[in-house]
Scaffold this active site. Structure first.
Site, short mmCIF file in Angstrom:
data_model
loop_
_atom_site.label_atom_id
_atom_site.label_comp_id
_atom_site.label_asym_id
_atom_site.label_seq_id
_atom_site.Cartn_x
_atom_site.Cartn_y
_atom_site.Cartn_z
N GLY A 73 150.55 -30.14 77.68
CA GLY A 73 151.76 -30.16 77.02
C GLY A 73 151.69 -30.39 75.40
O GLY A 73 150.58 -29.89 74.93
N SER A 74 152.66 -31.06 74.79
CA SER A 74 152.64 -30.73 73.45
C SER A 74 151.63 -31.67 72.80
O SER A 74 151.43 -31.72 71.62
CB SER A 74 154.13 -31.31 73.00
OG SER A 74 155.01 -30.29 73.27
N THR A 75 151.11 -32.76 73.51
CA THR A 75 149.93 -33.31 72.75
C THR A 75 148.75 -32.46 72.48
O THR A 75 148.15 -32.81 71.44
CB THR A 75 149.57 -34.36 73.56
OG1 THR A 75 148.90 -34.03 75.00
CG2 THR A 75 150.71 -35.60 74.14
#
Length: 485
Positions: free
Chosen positions: A215-217
């Site tokens: 995801g956004s990591t």
């Protein structure tokens, strides 16, 4: 008469030669076949005739051996088994060995030739060495903090010392007690069947053997690629990214969870975790640039061992521009282990250099003399030092001004990135909550710990699954344990 004696002597000599040849055939040629025969219990009896060496955390062994008085005499024991199971694995008389128990089996069992006082000593004397000890890099306080913070949730934590690559914590929940598998009785069989049939997979080491969409990591990787490629030169210059963003060659409109992403700066987009901005940046960098940066961080490396194997984290290199946009925000086919994402955070914390993670500090003979030490691990450049410095600034902003406030540690500078990863057909699966971070105490000259946390949400709390709410507090507990230890 003499002639008959000579014939008899020759015949006896022939019988003696035949006996020697047959003995050599059995002991040399057919020895492996007999050793591997399931009916031959002598190797097992010899293997378990003495205590096994210990796995050590700090100065304390977390394993032991119990004298059963049976043919397979010594049985493995574990202190705080569920806490350290993702490190030790199990050593079972019935089911073999896993993880460190497997990777260091030769030393722990005494079979490693390095344990002999002299080369070929055991071959000449027929003796068997006492098992050696394996001293790990694990920080006991950090390991316990991660385990207790995860609690009853399903997830994993990996923590690394950025400057060395030493693994400080490796936790996976739910866990199990490896001692329940040590013997070969019916109780061990029942436990084995129960654990293998459990849908929560307690024996799966989620920290290193399961990959998740990050995801956004993963936007840390995309930001590094964009800065290194010169696609972005100023953290505070607007990026011409619409909201919503139509993925190239499609009618699919990508949206954001937060407002203020249209034409946002990289700093704003990072703090607000704008999907549209980072998808466009990935497309602008291109497949070649994104793939090269992902590879530098460790993605697509199937050979990582710590010393047991780690599942390969992947970044798909055969994608079109729309798929690249999704890959660049940690979706589509992008997948990572928690250990890999801890390496991403460690690379930023260590000025753009990453060191190979390792779990064994040194190995010892039974008397305490040194067999081998890990030594300095090789490093490789992931990004330019100037890019790492700007990413540290962006990650610090996430904790101080953005979605990572729950990871703040008093008396320390903390950088982080939240993530909520969708998965399943049509994103029907319960999202995964991610948080990656690093921390540097005010009195320290460099960051002391980098952490990655993933929490598998449940259907009951689907709407509340977020990296900030679920994963960041767990990372904070681990960072505090390291900084104050």
């Amino acid at each position: 008469m003499t002639r008959h004696i000579r014939h008899a002597a020759a015949f006896c000599a022939l019988l003696l030669v035949a006996l020697v040849v047959n003995a050599a055939r059995v002991q040399v040629v057919q020895a492996p076949e007999y050793d591997d025969n399931p009916a031959n219990r002598r190797p097992d009896i010899a293997r378990y005739q003495q205590p096994r060496g210990d796995i050590v955390v700090g100065d304390e062994p977390v394993t032991g051996s119990r004298d059963t008085g049976e043919h397979l005499r010594y049985e493995r024991t574990y202190a705080n088994g569920p806490l350290y199971a993702p490190i030790t694995g199990f050593a079972s008389q019935a089911y073999g060995t896993t993880l460190l128990e497997h990777a260091e089996d030769g030393l722990l069992s005494g079979a490693d030739p390095m344990l002999a006082p002299l080369p070929l000593w055991n071959d000449v004397t027929g003796t068997h060495n006492a098992g050696g000890d394996v001293v790990t890099t694990i920080n006991g306080a950090a390991q316990r903090a991660a385990f207790e913070a995860l609690g009853r949730r399903t997830g994993a934590v990996a923590a690394i010392e950025p400057s060395t690559g030493r693994i400080l914590a490796l936790v996976s929940t739910p866990s199990y007690d490896p001692q329940s598998l040590s013997g070969n009785d019916t109780a061990a069989t029942r436990t084995w069947n129960r654990l293998n049939g459990d849908p929560d997979k307690p024996m799966l080491n989620r920290a290193v053997h399961r990959t998740y969409p990050p995801g956004s990591t993963f936007k840390v990787v995309t930001a590094a690629a964009a800065l290194d490629a010169g696609v972005v030169r100023d953290l505070d210059a607007p990026i011409r990214a619409p909201d919503p963003y139509t993925l190239p060659g499609t009618r699919t409109r990508l949206t954001n969870e937060s407002d203020g992403c249209r034409d946002a700066t990289l700093r704003e987009a990072f703090e607000r975790s704008c999907n549209t901005v980072f998808a466009k940046l990935g497309v602008d960098v291109g497949v070649t640039g994104m793939a090269a940066t992902a590879k530098a961080f460790g993605f697509n490396d199937a050979g990582l061992r710590i010393p047991f194997s780690v599942a390969r984290s992947t970044f798909d290199t055969s994608v079109d521009r729309a798929q690249l946009g999704l890959s660049s925000i940690g979706q589509y086919n992008t997948r990572a282990t928690p250990l890999q994402m801890a390496m991403v955070a460690a690379s930023v914390a260590n000025g753009g250099q990453v060191r190979s993670p390792y779990l064994v500090e040194r190995t010892l003979r039974a008397g305490g003399s040194l067999v081998a030490t890990a030594g300095s691990q090789p490093s490789r450049e992931v990004m330019r030092p100037s890019t790492a410095a700007r990413l540290k600034e962006l990650m610090t902003g996430v904790v101080e001004n953005g979605t990572g406030a729950n990871a703040a540690v008093r008396g320390a500078t903390v950088g982080g990135k939240t993530g909520t990863a969708q998965h399943g057909v049509g994103n029907s699966g319960t999202p995964y909550a991610w948080f990656v971070s690093w921390a540097q105490a005010d009195q320290d000259l460099e960051p002391k710990v980098a952490v990655a946390v993933v929490v598998e949400g449940t259907a009951a709390d689907r709407e509340g699954v977020s990296g900030s709410g679920l994963a960041a507090p767990i990372a904070r507990a681990v960072m505090e344990a390291v900084l104050t230890g």
